[in-house]
Design a protein around this motif. Structure first.
Motif, mmCIF file in Angstrom:
data_model
loop_
_atom_site.group_PDB
_atom_site.id
_atom_site.type_symbol
_atom_site.label_atom_id
_atom_site.label_comp_id
_atom_site.label_asym_id
_atom_site.label_seq_id
_atom_site.Cartn_x
_atom_site.Cartn_y
_atom_site.Cartn_z
ATOM 1 N N LYS A 178 29.963 41.041 34.210
ATOM 2 C CA LYS A 178 30.827 42.068 34.806
ATOM 3 C C LYS A 178 29.971 43.209 35.334
ATOM 4 O O LYS A 178 29.268 43.882 34.575
ATOM 5 C CB LYS A 178 31.832 42.580 33.776
ATOM 6 C CG LYS A 178 32.761 43.656 34.319
ATOM 7 C CD LYS A 178 33.877 43.986 33.341
ATOM 8 C CE LYS A 178 34.910 42.888 33.272
ATOM 9 N NZ LYS A 178 36.126 43.295 32.531
ATOM 10 N N THR A 179 30.059 43.425 36.651
ATOM 11 C CA THR A 179 29.329 44.534 37.270
ATOM 12 C C THR A 179 30.265 45.670 37.676
ATOM 13 O O THR A 179 29.808 46.782 37.928
ATOM 14 C CB THR A 179 28.557 44.058 38.508
ATOM 15 O OG1 THR A 179 29.476 43.448 39.429
ATOM 16 C CG2 THR A 179 27.496 43.041 38.116
ATOM 17 N N ILE A 180 31.580 45.370 37.751
ATOM 18 C CA ILE A 180 32.576 46.378 38.118
ATOM 19 C C ILE A 180 33.649 46.379 37.027
ATOM 20 O O ILE A 180 34.168 45.322 36.668
ATOM 21 C CB ILE A 180 33.228 46.062 39.481
ATOM 22 C CG1 ILE A 180 32.154 45.911 40.560
ATOM 23 C CG2 ILE A 180 34.228 47.150 39.866
ATOM 24 C CD1 ILE A 180 32.702 45.434 41.879
ATOM 25 N N PRO A 181 34.020 47.552 36.501
ATOM 26 C CA PRO A 181 35.053 47.595 35.456
ATOM 27 C C PRO A 181 36.396 47.070 35.969
ATOM 28 O O PRO A 181 36.735 47.228 37.142
ATOM 29 C CB PRO A 181 35.150 49.097 35.123
ATOM 30 C CG PRO A 181 33.879 49.693 35.628
ATOM 31 C CD PRO A 181 33.459 48.882 36.804
ATOM 32 N N ASP A 182 37.139 46.431 35.075
ATOM 33 C CA ASP A 182 38.534 46.032 35.314
ATOM 34 C C ASP A 182 38.701 44.890 36.308
ATOM 35 O O ASP A 182 39.834 44.597 36.726
ATOM 36 C CB ASP A 182 39.380 47.226 35.781
ATOM 37 C CG ASP A 182 39.368 48.370 34.787
ATOM 38 O OD1 ASP A 182 39.362 48.082 33.573
ATOM 39 O OD2 ASP A 182 39.353 49.544 35.214
ATOM 40 N N ILE A 183 37.619 44.232 36.721
ATOM 41 C CA ILE A 183 37.772 43.083 37.619
ATOM 42 C C ILE A 183 38.469 41.946 36.868
ATOM 43 O O ILE A 183 38.117 41.623 35.739
ATOM 44 C CB ILE A 183 36.402 42.619 38.147
ATOM 45 C CG1 ILE A 183 35.862 43.622 39.149
ATOM 46 C CG2 ILE A 183 36.498 41.234 38.790
ATOM 47 C CD1 ILE A 183 36.720 43.782 40.393
ATOM 48 N N ALA A 234 34.173 38.124 46.796
ATOM 49 C CA ALA A 234 35.328 39.032 46.796
ATOM 50 C C ALA A 234 35.839 39.161 45.371
ATOM 51 O O ALA A 234 35.895 38.174 44.628
ATOM 52 C CB ALA A 234 36.437 38.511 47.708
ATOM 53 N N GLU A 235 36.226 40.391 44.996
ATOM 54 C CA GLU A 235 36.712 40.650 43.644
ATOM 55 C C GLU A 235 37.937 41.549 43.698
ATOM 56 O O GLU A 235 38.120 42.315 44.646
ATOM 57 C CB GLU A 235 35.610 41.316 42.809
ATOM 58 C CG GLU A 235 34.397 40.434 42.579
ATOM 59 C CD GLU A 235 33.228 41.208 42.013
ATOM 60 O OE1 GLU A 235 32.878 40.985 40.846
ATOM 61 O OE2 GLU A 235 32.660 42.036 42.752
ATOM 62 N N SER A 236 38.765 41.442 42.671
ATOM 63 C CA SER A 236 39.987 42.238 42.621
ATOM 64 C C SER A 236 40.295 42.634 41.178
ATOM 65 O O SER A 236 39.982 41.894 40.242
ATOM 66 C CB SER A 236 41.169 41.456 43.198
ATOM 67 O OG SER A 236 42.381 42.179 43.055
ATOM 68 N N THR A 237 40.941 43.789 41.048
ATOM 69 C CA THR A 237 41.398 44.227 39.728
ATOM 70 C C THR A 237 42.768 43.647 39.397
ATOM 71 O O THR A 237 43.297 43.888 38.310
ATOM 72 C CB THR A 237 41.476 45.767 39.671
ATOM 73 O OG1 THR A 237 42.336 46.237 40.721
ATOM 74 C CG2 THR A 237 40.095 46.379 39.830
ATOM 75 N N ARG A 238 43.352 42.868 40.330
ATOM 76 C CA ARG A 238 44.643 42.234 40.097
ATOM 77 C C ARG A 238 44.441 40.792 39.631
ATOM 78 O O ARG A 238 43.560 40.096 40.136
ATOM 79 C CB ARG A 238 45.499 42.238 41.367
ATOM 80 C CG ARG A 238 45.908 43.631 41.822
ATOM 81 C CD ARG A 238 46.693 43.587 43.129
ATOM 82 N NE ARG A 238 45.868 43.182 44.240
ATOM 83 C CZ ARG A 238 45.983 42.054 44.902
ATOM 84 N NH1 ARG A 238 46.883 41.158 44.541
ATOM 85 N NH2 ARG A 238 45.198 41.771 45.924
ATOM 86 N N PRO A 239 45.256 40.301 38.687
ATOM 87 C CA PRO A 239 45.116 38.908 38.260
ATOM 88 C C PRO A 239 45.580 37.951 39.355
ATOM 89 O O PRO A 239 46.520 38.243 40.097
ATOM 90 C CB PRO A 239 46.041 38.819 37.032
ATOM 91 C CG PRO A 239 47.040 39.915 37.227
ATOM 92 C CD PRO A 239 46.318 41.015 37.937
ATOM 93 N N ASP A 240 44.871 36.816 39.461
ATOM 94 C CA ASP A 240 45.253 35.755 40.411
ATOM 95 C C ASP A 240 45.465 36.324 41.812
ATOM 96 O O ASP A 240 46.448 36.013 42.484
ATOM 97 C CB ASP A 240 46.515 35.051 39.906
ATOM 98 C CG ASP A 240 46.665 33.651 40.476
ATOM 99 O OD1 ASP A 240 45.665 33.115 40.993
ATOM 100 O OD2 ASP A 240 47.782 33.110 40.418
ATOM 101 N N ALA A 241 44.519 37.167 42.261
ATOM 102 C CA ALA A 241 44.730 37.943 43.481
ATOM 103 C C ALA A 241 44.546 37.135 44.758
ATOM 104 O O ALA A 241 45.084 37.501 45.805
ATOM 105 C CB ALA A 241 43.763 39.135 43.498
ATOM 106 N N PHE A 242 43.793 36.048 44.711
ATOM 107 C CA PHE A 242 43.504 35.279 45.912
ATOM 108 C C PHE A 242 44.248 33.951 45.881
ATOM 109 O O PHE A 242 44.701 33.499 44.834
ATOM 110 C CB PHE A 242 41.995 35.025 46.043
ATOM 111 C CG PHE A 242 41.175 36.279 45.888
ATOM 112 C CD1 PHE A 242 41.399 37.375 46.697
ATOM 113 C CD2 PHE A 242 40.186 36.366 44.906
ATOM 114 C CE1 PHE A 242 40.645 38.539 46.553
ATOM 115 C CE2 PHE A 242 39.433 37.511 44.752
ATOM 116 C CZ PHE A 242 39.662 38.609 45.583
#
Length: 336
Positions: free
Chosen positions: A257-262, A282-290
Motif C-alpha cells: 500500500k502506497t496510498i491510504p484507503d485504496i 489505476a487505483e480507487s478508494t471505492r470498492p470494486d471501482a472498475f
C-alpha cells in the motif's frame, strides 16, 4: 437504459400490485459481452440493500452462485422458463435469499429465443388474465430493454473510440518522454475519472519499478514508489506481462500500500514487442471501482502508449548522442 428499466419495473410492479399489494421488485440483466448477470434496477429497497445486491452479484460472477431465489430454483432455471414462475415464501431461508418472506413472481426476459435477464417481483399473479397480460407486457419490455441496451453500448463504444483518439493524439503530440507520459495520464484521468492513474517504469537493471513523476489524481500529493519486480500488484504485472484487476486489495497476499484507503486496483503492462518496459496503474478508494470494459480499454490504451514512450526514449537517446558527437567534433576541431 436506466429510464427504460425503471419504467418497465414500475409497470410490472403496478400490474402485480393490483392483485398483491406489494411494491418490491428487482431486475437482473445478462451482460452480452461477458455472459454475466448484473444487478440493473430495483424498487422498494433502501440504498444499503441495493448496494448489498450489487456487491453479491459482482461476487457471484467471480465465485459462483451467492444470490438465492428459492432452494432448487436458480437464475438459469428462471431464464430457461417459457412463462413467469410463481414461488412460495419460505420460513427458514438460506442467506441472501431474495424476498424470502414474500410470495414471488420470477419473470424470464427473452428476445426471440435469447435470454437477456430476470425480473423478480414480490407478489402473486392472481389469475390467468393477469398472467397473459404479464407475459404480453414482459415481451414488449424485453424488446425495449434490449434496444436501450444496444443504444447504450453504441454510446459507450463511441466514447471509447473518442478516448483512444484523444490518448493517441496526446501520446504522439511530443517527442519528450516525460511530456508523453504526463499528457497521456491527464487525458485518461480526465475522461475516465479514475482517482489515481500512474505509470511505473522498469529501471535499467530490469529489477525495480519506479513511479514516474507524472501522477494524475483527484487528491494532489507527492507520491513516489520503488518496488522490486514481482512485489505487489504492479510488480507482479511487470513480472508476468499480464493485466490484473483487483476488486478488493485487502484480499491480495503481500499487498503493498502506497496510498491510504485504496480498495481497488487495475494494472496493465506496458509492452514494446515482447519486452515489458513498465506498467500503467489505476487505483480507487471505492470498492470494486472498475469493470471489465475499463480493463479492456486500459489494455488497448497501453499498446500505443508503450510505442509512443519507446519512440520518445529513442528520440531522446538519438538527440543526446548527436549532442555528444557535436561536442566531440567541436573539441577536436578546436584542438586542430
Amino acid at each position: 437504459l436506466n429510464n427504460t428499466l425503471n419504467t418497465v419495473l414500475d409497470e410490472l410492479i403496478a400490474l402485480i400490485d393490483y392483485v398483491a399489494g406489494e411494491k418490491k421488485g428487482v431486475v437482473f440483466l445478462v451482460e452480452p459481452n461477458h455472459n454475466k448477470l448484473r444487478f440493473a434496477a430495483a424498487r422498494g429497497f433502501s440504498d444499503d440493500d441495493t448496494a448489498h445486491y450489487v456487491s453479491l452479484t459482482s461476487q457471484a460472477n467471480d465465485e459462483g452462485q451467492l444470490l438465492t431465489i428459492r432452494p432448487g430454483v436458480t437464475f438459469e432455471n428462471v431464464m430457461d422458463a417459457s412463462e413467469p414462475l410463481e414461488l412460495a415464501p419460505i420460513a427458514h431461508a438460506p442467506p441472501n435469499t431474495i424476498f424470502a418472506e414474500d410470495p414471488l413472481v420470477a419473470i424470464p426476459l427473452h428476445v426471440e429465443d435469447r435470454p437477456i435477464g430476470v425480473i423478480l417481483i414480490a407478489g402473486q399473479l392472481g389469475g390467468d388474465d393477469i398472467r397473459r397480460l404479464l407475459q404480453a407486457l414482459t415481451g414488449v419490455a424485453a424488446v425495449s430493454i434490449d434496444k436501450a441496451y444496444l443504444y447504450r453500448e453504441t454510446e459507450r463504444r463511441l466514447e471509447e473510440v473518442s478516448l483512444m483518439h484523444e490518448v493517441a493524439l496526446e501520446a504522439t503530440s511530443d517527442l519528450d518522454f516525460d511530456i508523453v507520459i504526463s499528457r497521456t495520464l491527464q487525458a485518461i484521468q480526465r475522461r475516465l475519472r479514475f482517482e489515481y492513474v500512474s505509470v511505473l517504469l522498469l529501471d535499467e537493471s530490469g529489477q525495480y519499478l519506479r513511479t514516474h513523476s507524472s501522477y494524475a489524481n483527484d487528491h494532489p500529493s507527492d507520491i513516489t514508489c520503488e518496488l522490486r519486480v514481482g512485489e505487489g500488484v504492479t510488480g507482479r504485472v511487470a513480472q508476468t506481462g499480464r493485466a490484473m484487476f483487483v476488486p478488493d486489495v485487502s484480499l491480495v497476499e503481500n499487498y503493498v500500500k502506497t496510498i491510504p484507503d485504496i480498495q481497488t486496483e487495475l494494472c496493465v503492462p506496458l509492452q514494446f514487442g515482447e519486452r515489458v518496459i513498465g506498467v500503467i496503474n489505476a487505483e480507487s478508494t471505492r470498492p470494486d471501482a472498475f469493470n471489465v470494459d475499463e480493463e479492456r480499454l486500459f489494455v488497448i490504451i497501453a499498446g500505443p502508449l508503450a510505442v509512443a514512450m519507446e519512440n520518445a526514449r529513442l528520440h531522446q537517446e538519438t538527440q543526446r548522442g548527436l549532442r555528444e558527437m557535436t561536442a566531440l567534433f567541436n573539441f577536436a576541431h578546436h584542438l586542430s
